[in-house]
Write an enzyme that holds these catalytic residues in place. Structure first.
Site: not given
Length: 391
Positions: A10, A12, A33, A76, A164, A290, A307-308, A370
């Site tokens: 993802g 990160a 992944n 995993v 959203e 997360d 995400a930031q 955005k």
């Protein structure tokens, strides 16, 4: 040569790999992944509503990373921390010297009865597509069922994702009405939220504008209504019942179940990490995104998982892994948010930006902001061609 295992492709995980390669860290890097693609998780609600397709928000991981990175497509199962091995569902255990765990999130039910059985959630591409297909199938069914509940959608939760999603849904209503020959004004979109304040992370005038926008477009907002049970076609909140044949659960997320399965000291599958993002007692093991809980040194409160912040954590974790390999001390993670952008469909939104001053934006101009945010994340994680392909 040391092996760095990065778990999760993802925001990160992929950012960590790219930063390690950019800094020319002398190590063997393995990225694990469960899919061969990366997806923009902040845009899953658009796939769920059908305003974007899965192809619009995905790109091939192997094409996005340096050829020297080993990409393992596997799931995993757990982490054998004592022996420094990642246990995989199909392949042989992966031995590592340094670990960056960025396994991502899962839906959180908060123990509410019936959520798993009678509602839909989206935490990846497959589940987002499933939500979209369910909506389309249920609306199409109205032609023969004449069941008004086929025209009702209940969104459980008015957090960032829920709001959203509501914006995308109201954008789709005119198309659905025409495509399926639905009665004009027959669709109902209902939002049930336990909290009394909507979008508390935004200034009050912007959150008020967002709620007004949604209500003007037909969304029935029910803040301060805690959901106590979900039954087939019914959401129960206190003395109220909301009937719909589409129930979408967006009340929150928790970290990957792998955290609990691997014996971490955790809460909601998130682990409180040290100031350098390493796990206490395991200096070469970093948790980001997360699955991490990161205290803000100035307030003592945990940072929200976005995400930031995940991308910022990735940069810090990569730098600290490189420091350990070089025999240098790690550095504390420092984060300053550049703001919040909340879309309300493809063409509207609200934003609070802290960059070159403080900016509060609403309406059409936010859609450009955005888009720039989304394009920047793709550009930083992959290549220019993926950004152009997504336009």
């Amino acid at each position: 040569m040391a092996t760095i295992a990065v778990l999760g492709g993802g925001y990160a995980g992929l950012r960590t790999v790219k930063r390690l390669m950019h800094d020319k860290v002398d190590a063997h890097i393995v990225l694990v992944n469960n899919h061969p693609y990366h997806y923009e998780s902040t845009q899953l609600h658009e796939v769920a509503a059908g305003t974007k397709t899965s192809a619009d928000i995905t790109f091939d991981i192997r094409e996005a990373v340096d050829h020297r990175v080993d990409v393992v497509i596997d799931t995993v199962v757990s982490i054998d921390r004592e022996n420094k091995r990642v246990i995989l569902e199909h392949g042989e255990p992966l031995a590592y010297d340094y670990l960056v765990n960025a396994l991502g999130f899962e839906s959180e039910t908060f123990g509410v009865k019936g959520v798993k059985e009678h509602s839909l959630s989206f935490t990846d591409i497959d589940s987002a597509v499933a939500v979209h297909e369910h909506i389309e199938r249920t609306l199409a069914n109205y032609a023969t069922s004449h069941d008004e509940n086929d025209l009702h959608i209940v969104v459980c939760g008015a957090g960032f994702t829920g709001i959203e999603l509501l914006g995308e849904l109201v954008h789709q209503v005119p198309r659905w009405t025409k495509q399926y020959g639905l009665p004009e004004g027959g669709m109902r979109i209902i939002c049930v939220e336990a909290g009394k304040k909507i979008l508390p992370m935004l200034p009050e005038d912007l959150s008020t504008w967002a709620v007004d926008f949604l209500t003007k477009h037909g969304v029935e907002m029910h803040p301060g209504t805690a959901i106590t049970e979900v039954k087939p076609g019914v959401v129960i909140g206190g003395d109220l019942e909301f009937h719909a044949n589409t129930v979408i659960w967006t009340t929150g997320v928790r970290g990957s179940h792998v955290i609990n399965d691997s014996g971490y000291d955790q809460k909601r599958n998130r682990v409180v990490v040290g100031e350098d993002l390493a796990v206490e007692g395991h200096p070469g093991e970093f948790l980001i995104g997360d699955v991490s809980a990161v205290p803000d040194a100035s307030s003592g409160r945990l940072y929200p998982t976005t995400a930031q912040i995940a991308i910022a954590q990735a940069d810090a974790a990569a730098a600290n892994v490189a420091a350990l390999i070089d025999g240098r001390p790690t550095q504390p993670f420092v984060f300053k948010s550049v703001g919040t952008v909340c879309s309300l469909g493809p063409h509207e939104g609200v934003a609070s930006i802290d960059m070159l001053g403080h900016w509060k934006l609403k309406g059409h101009k936010v859609s450009l902001v955005k888009k720039l945010v989304n394009d920047r994340s793709v550009l930083e994680l992959a290549h220019v061609k993926e950004m152009l392909a997504s336009n």
